[in-house]
Design an enzyme around this catalytic site. Structure first.
Site, mmCIF file in Angstrom:
data_model
loop_
_atom_site.group_PDB
_atom_site.id
_atom_site.type_symbol
_atom_site.label_atom_id
_atom_site.label_comp_id
_atom_site.label_asym_id
_atom_site.label_seq_id
_atom_site.Cartn_x
_atom_site.Cartn_y
_atom_site.Cartn_z
ATOM 1 N N ASP A 81 13.129 38.239 -7.599
ATOM 2 C CA ASP A 81 13.600 39.404 -6.848
ATOM 3 C C ASP A 81 13.395 39.118 -5.368
ATOM 4 O OD1 ASP A 81 14.120 41.803 -5.615
ATOM 5 O OD2 ASP A 81 12.787 42.995 -6.881
ATOM 6 N N ASN A 109 20.998 32.771 -0.050
ATOM 7 C CA ASN A 109 22.315 33.282 -0.388
ATOM 8 C C ASN A 109 22.259 34.635 -1.092
ATOM 9 O OD1 ASN A 109 25.318 32.953 -1.170
ATOM 10 N ND2 ASN A 109 24.306 33.155 -3.169
ATOM 11 N N TYR A 133 25.749 46.156 5.525
ATOM 12 C CA TYR A 133 26.198 44.786 5.251
ATOM 13 C C TYR A 133 26.556 44.069 6.551
ATOM 14 C CZ TYR A 133 28.713 40.911 3.072
ATOM 15 O OH TYR A 133 29.120 39.665 2.683
ATOM 16 N N LYS A 152 24.424 40.873 8.133
ATOM 17 C CA LYS A 152 25.001 39.555 8.378
ATOM 18 C C LYS A 152 24.891 39.156 9.850
ATOM 19 C CE LYS A 152 26.264 38.340 4.241
ATOM 20 N NZ LYS A 152 25.481 37.295 3.547
#
Length: 273
Positions: free
Chosen positions: A68, A95, A161, A165
């Protein structure tokens, strides 16, 4: 039989998070087939075991560990278990992404969604790099973080998100600066539109295909294997003087004039329906 000692990553030991599917799986497979011993880390046990087995059947050397990557204690334990399984770590590929990719309108994006996204893709990347550092520094290792073209543009994903990033790219620069004296190189890749090798392809849908053909100068989506090849390069001695950089792998998508591209894409999509 392939002489593994002649492969570009022979003798290297890698840990890839989020490696049971998609880009992560392609990266793990490419690293293994280029000679590295690879630990695949994922929350999904069955998928992870199957992915490692497929890589081994193809001639690679792969192991699977459940991990996790949003939990600090679990991250430390997973890194330790990965290093123990293959005798150390030379390569870390961050990733992992949240298992749920809900995309509600901004007004409905909760603090819980923000926290879950940032915990994996930003906080998790930092903690994993921190836990792996003693192993990587011992062998002048390499870290590759997965960013996205959406670190620099705004589209359909949530605020969390996009911000995560963008944070991944700044984290990459920070680590590139601070870990260089330890001999550890840190880079990132920022894919654009990618067709999975192990599942439904975006470009199989005629509307998506028309939009991709109109918006991407190279006229197609990348394959996950193409992204993986760039990651493998950044992990290899050939990239020995590259650190703190983000390589954009988008077929030229980010080069275009947005309104003209959008008009062309909409017209092409309408004609494809």
């Amino acid at each position: 039989m392939t002489d593994r000692t002649a492969l570009p990553l022979h003798g290297r030991r890698a840990m890839v998070t989020g490696a049971a599917q998609g880009i992560g799986l392609a990266i793990a497979r490419t690293l293994a087939l280029q000679g590295a011993q690879v630990v695949l880390v994922n929350l999904r046990h069955d998928a992870g075991e199957a992915a490692a087995r497929a890589i081994n059947d193809a001639g690679g050397d792969a192991h699977f560990i459940v991990g996790d990557m949003s939990d600090e204690a679990a991250i430390a334990a997973t890194v330790a278990a990965s290093a123990a399984a293959i005798g150390g770590l030379d390569i870390l590929v961050n990733n992992a992404a949240p298992s749920q990719r809900a995309r509600p309108p901004f007004g409905e994006q909760s603090a819980a969604l923000w926290d879950a996204t940032e915990a994996v893709m930003l906080r998790g990347y930092m903690l994993t790099a921190q836990a792996a550092l003693p192993h990587l520094a011992a062998r002048a290792g390499a870290i590759v973080n997965l960013s996205s073209v959406l670190a620099r543009s705004v589209a359909h994903e949530t605020a969390a998100y996009h911000v995560a990033k963008a944070g991944v790219e700044q984290l990459t620069r920070y680590l590139g600066w601070h870990l260089g004296r330890s001999g550890v190189r840190v880079n990132a890749v920022a894919p654009g539109v990618v067709d999975r090798d192990d599942g439904p392809r975006l470009s199989d849908d005629p509307v998506n295909r028309a939009v991709i053909e109109a918006a991407v100068p190279l006229g197609r989506a990348a394959t996950a294997a193409e992204i993986a090849e760039v990651v493998a390069f950044l992990c290899s001695p050939a990239a020995g003087y590259i650190t703190g950089q983000t390589l954009v792998i988008d077929g030229g998508l980010s080069l275009g004039e947005p309104f003209g591209v959008a008009r062309s894409a909409v017209r092409a999509a309408a004609g494809a329906v």
